[in-house]
Design an enzyme around this catalytic site. Structure first.
Site, PDB file in Angstrom:
ATOM      1  N   GLN A   1     -10.905   0.341 -14.939  1.00 62.74           N
ATOM      2  CA  GLN A   1     -11.124  -1.052 -14.123  1.00 62.74           C
ATOM      3  C   GLN A   1     -12.398   0.203 -13.467  1.00 62.74           C
ATOM      4  O   GLN A   1     -12.958  -0.772 -12.724  1.00 62.74           O
ATOM      5  CB  GLN A   1      -9.718  -0.653 -13.258  1.00 62.74           C
TER       6      GLN A   1
ATOM      7  N   LEU B   1       1.093  -1.391  -0.181  1.00 65.43           N
ATOM      8  CA  LEU B   1      -0.257   0.161   0.094  1.00 65.43           C
ATOM      9  C   LEU B   1       0.805   1.169   0.384  1.00 65.43           C
ATOM     10  O   LEU B   1       2.019   1.219   0.112  1.00 65.43           O
ATOM     11  CB  LEU B   1      -0.679   0.165   1.321  1.00 65.43           C
TER      12      LEU B   1
ATOM     13  N   ASP C   1      -6.655   3.931 -11.844  1.00 67.83           N
ATOM     14  CA  ASP C   1      -7.026   2.643 -12.991  1.00 67.83           C
ATOM     15  C   ASP C   1      -8.568   2.981 -13.294  1.00 67.83           C
ATOM     16  O   ASP C   1      -9.395   2.313 -13.498  1.00 67.83           O
ATOM     17  CB  ASP C   1      -6.982   1.410 -11.496  1.00 67.83           C
TER      18      ASP C   1
ATOM     19  N   SER D   1       1.706   4.263  -7.658  1.00 67.75           N
ATOM     20  CA  SER D   1       1.361   2.927  -8.278  1.00 67.75           C
ATOM     21  C   SER D   1       2.113   1.912  -6.772  1.00 67.75           C
ATOM     22  O   SER D   1       3.855   2.284  -6.594  1.00 67.75           O
ATOM     23  CB  SER D   1       1.407   2.349  -9.865  1.00 67.75           C
TER      24      SER D   1
ATOM     25  N   HIS E   1      -3.554   4.247  -2.328  1.00 68.55           N
ATOM     26  CA  HIS E   1      -4.800   3.020  -1.113  1.00 68.55           C
ATOM     27  C   HIS E   1      -4.467   4.103  -0.169  1.00 68.55           C
ATOM     28  O   HIS E   1      -6.144   3.400   0.266  1.00 68.55           O
ATOM     29  CB  HIS E   1      -3.642   2.244  -1.193  1.00 68.55           C
TER      30      HIS E   1
ATOM     31  N   ARG F   1       3.498  -0.458  -8.441  1.00 71.56           N
ATOM     32  CA  ARG F   1       4.611  -0.685  -8.902  1.00 71.56           C
ATOM     33  C   ARG F   1       5.729   0.695  -9.445  1.00 71.56           C
ATOM     34  O   ARG F   1       6.897   0.274 -10.077  1.00 71.56           O
ATOM     35  CB  ARG F   1       4.252  -0.559 -10.982  1.00 71.56           C
TER      36      ARG F   1
HETATM   37  O1  PAF Z   1      -6.375  -2.211  -8.403  1.00 68.88           O
HETATM   38  C1  PAF Z   1      -6.127  -3.183  -7.887  1.00 68.88           C
HETATM   39  O2  PAF Z   1      -5.522  -3.043  -7.430  1.00 68.88           O
HETATM   40  C2  PAF Z   1      -6.733  -4.976  -8.707  1.00 68.88           C
HETATM   41  O3  PAF Z   1      -7.070  -4.520  -9.534  1.00 68.88           O
HETATM   42  C3  PAF Z   1      -7.983  -5.097  -7.490  1.00 68.88           C
HETATM   43  C4  PAF Z   1      -9.092  -4.475  -7.887  1.00 68.88           C
HETATM   44  C5  PAF Z   1      -7.779  -5.093  -5.746  1.00 68.88           C
HETATM   45  C6  PAF Z   1      -8.654  -6.167  -7.801  1.00 68.88           C
HETATM   46  O4  PAF Z   1      -7.716  -7.633  -7.733  1.00 68.88           O
END
Ligand code: PAF
Length: 281
Positions: A153, A33, A150, A185, A37, A187
């Site tokens: 998503q 995190l 994201d 992120s 987050h 990453r």
């Molecule tokens: O955004 C993320 O970290 C992931 O795609 C999620 C929503 C937790 C699903 O695994």
């Protein structure tokens, strides 16, 4: 702070919380995190009585050539961050519990997953929607918070929530950025200290796009060209995977910037794949 690792305990707790009339906020994460987050957890805490944060590195959303095996993990650090952000419950399921042997049921959002990330990562969203549907079923939230970083998503999951009739308020929270504009992120950790400054290229390019639109340019081909130049000037070795201009909700491509246009891009640099986006009008 309650840490739950088993599916049956999670089901029991969410039933109990609902019976007590508690409003449950859910923040699904893959761990490691950062402040992005924790901003989601704080947002969830504002509108719920109990926040459940899930930590699960979901194998089905990674293609075989992607970074599942090296995805960063730090459970101890995550627990401390969730606690200080006001999260009371953490659900850390095992992969073998989420996907038991002979698992064969998937959730797929059809059209919205065919563009942008879905074009480059054709199996990705099926994994995301499947795991989030399962997490919704296990935690029974009243509210779920996802990040704008994201963005596709979030739009795909919002569609799934509507289509499958989940009684969940769907919140999309703003992207949290580093000082130089790089979207937070997990990453970002892959960069070495010398590579890291070049990662601001995406934000610089998006800012350039926003400035061009503000000064009257509506032509996406011109904006794309300028954005590519900014990226190359900031990171000589960067490879632009896509720079797309779409409508915010339908994700349909636009040629001329209009109200509700968002720019999304994916760039590879130093072996890391970064995505970002910005609403332009
Ligand atoms: O955004 C993320 O970290 C992931 O795609 C999620 C929503 C937790 C699903 O695994």
């Amino acid at each position: 702070m309650t840490i739950i690792r088993s599916i049956s305990k999670m089901q029991k707790l969410s039933r109990e919380l609902a019976a007590e009339g508690k409003r449950i906020g859910l923040v699904p994460t893959m761990g490691f995190l950062h402040d992005g987050h924790t901003s989601l957890i704080k947002r969830a805490a504002r509108s719920s009585d109990v926040v459940i944060t899930t930590i699960f590195v979901n194998p089905t959303q990674f293609a075989p050539n992607e970074d599942l095996s090296r995805y960063p993990r730090d459970e101890k650090g995550d627990i401390a961050k969730i606690k200080s952000a006001g999260g009371e419950v953490i659900f850390i399921p095992k992969a073998t519990d989420i996907y038991p042997e002979e698992f064969q049921t998937y959730v797929n959002v059809e059209k919205l997953t065919l563009t942008l990330e879905g074009k480059v990562r054709p199996t990705h969203f099926r994994g995301v929607t499947t795991v989030v549907a399962k997490l919704f079923n296990l935690t029974r939230p009243d509210l779920a918070v996802f990040g704008m970083k994201d963005y596709q998503q979030a739009i795909v999951l919002k569609q799934m929530t509507r289509d499958l009739g989940y009684p969940i308020k769907f919140v999309i929270a703003p992207t949290v950025r580093e000082r130089d504009g790089l979207a937070m992120s997990s990453r970002n950790k892959y960069f070495t200290e010398t590579q890291r400054p070049e990662a601001r290229a995406l934000y610089y390019a998006l800012r350039t796009a926003r400035e061009m639109v503000r000064s009257g340019c509506k032509e996406t081909s011109l904006i794309r060209r300028e954005m590519k130049a900014v990226i190359k000037a900031t990171c000589r070795t960067a490879q632009v995977e896509y720079i797309e201009f779409t409508h915010l909700e339908s994700l349909k491509p636009v040629k001329q910037i209009a109200k509700g246009t968002i720019c999304s891009l994916a760039v590879r640099m130093h072996g890391v794949r970064l995505i970002d986006n910005m609403k332009l009008l």
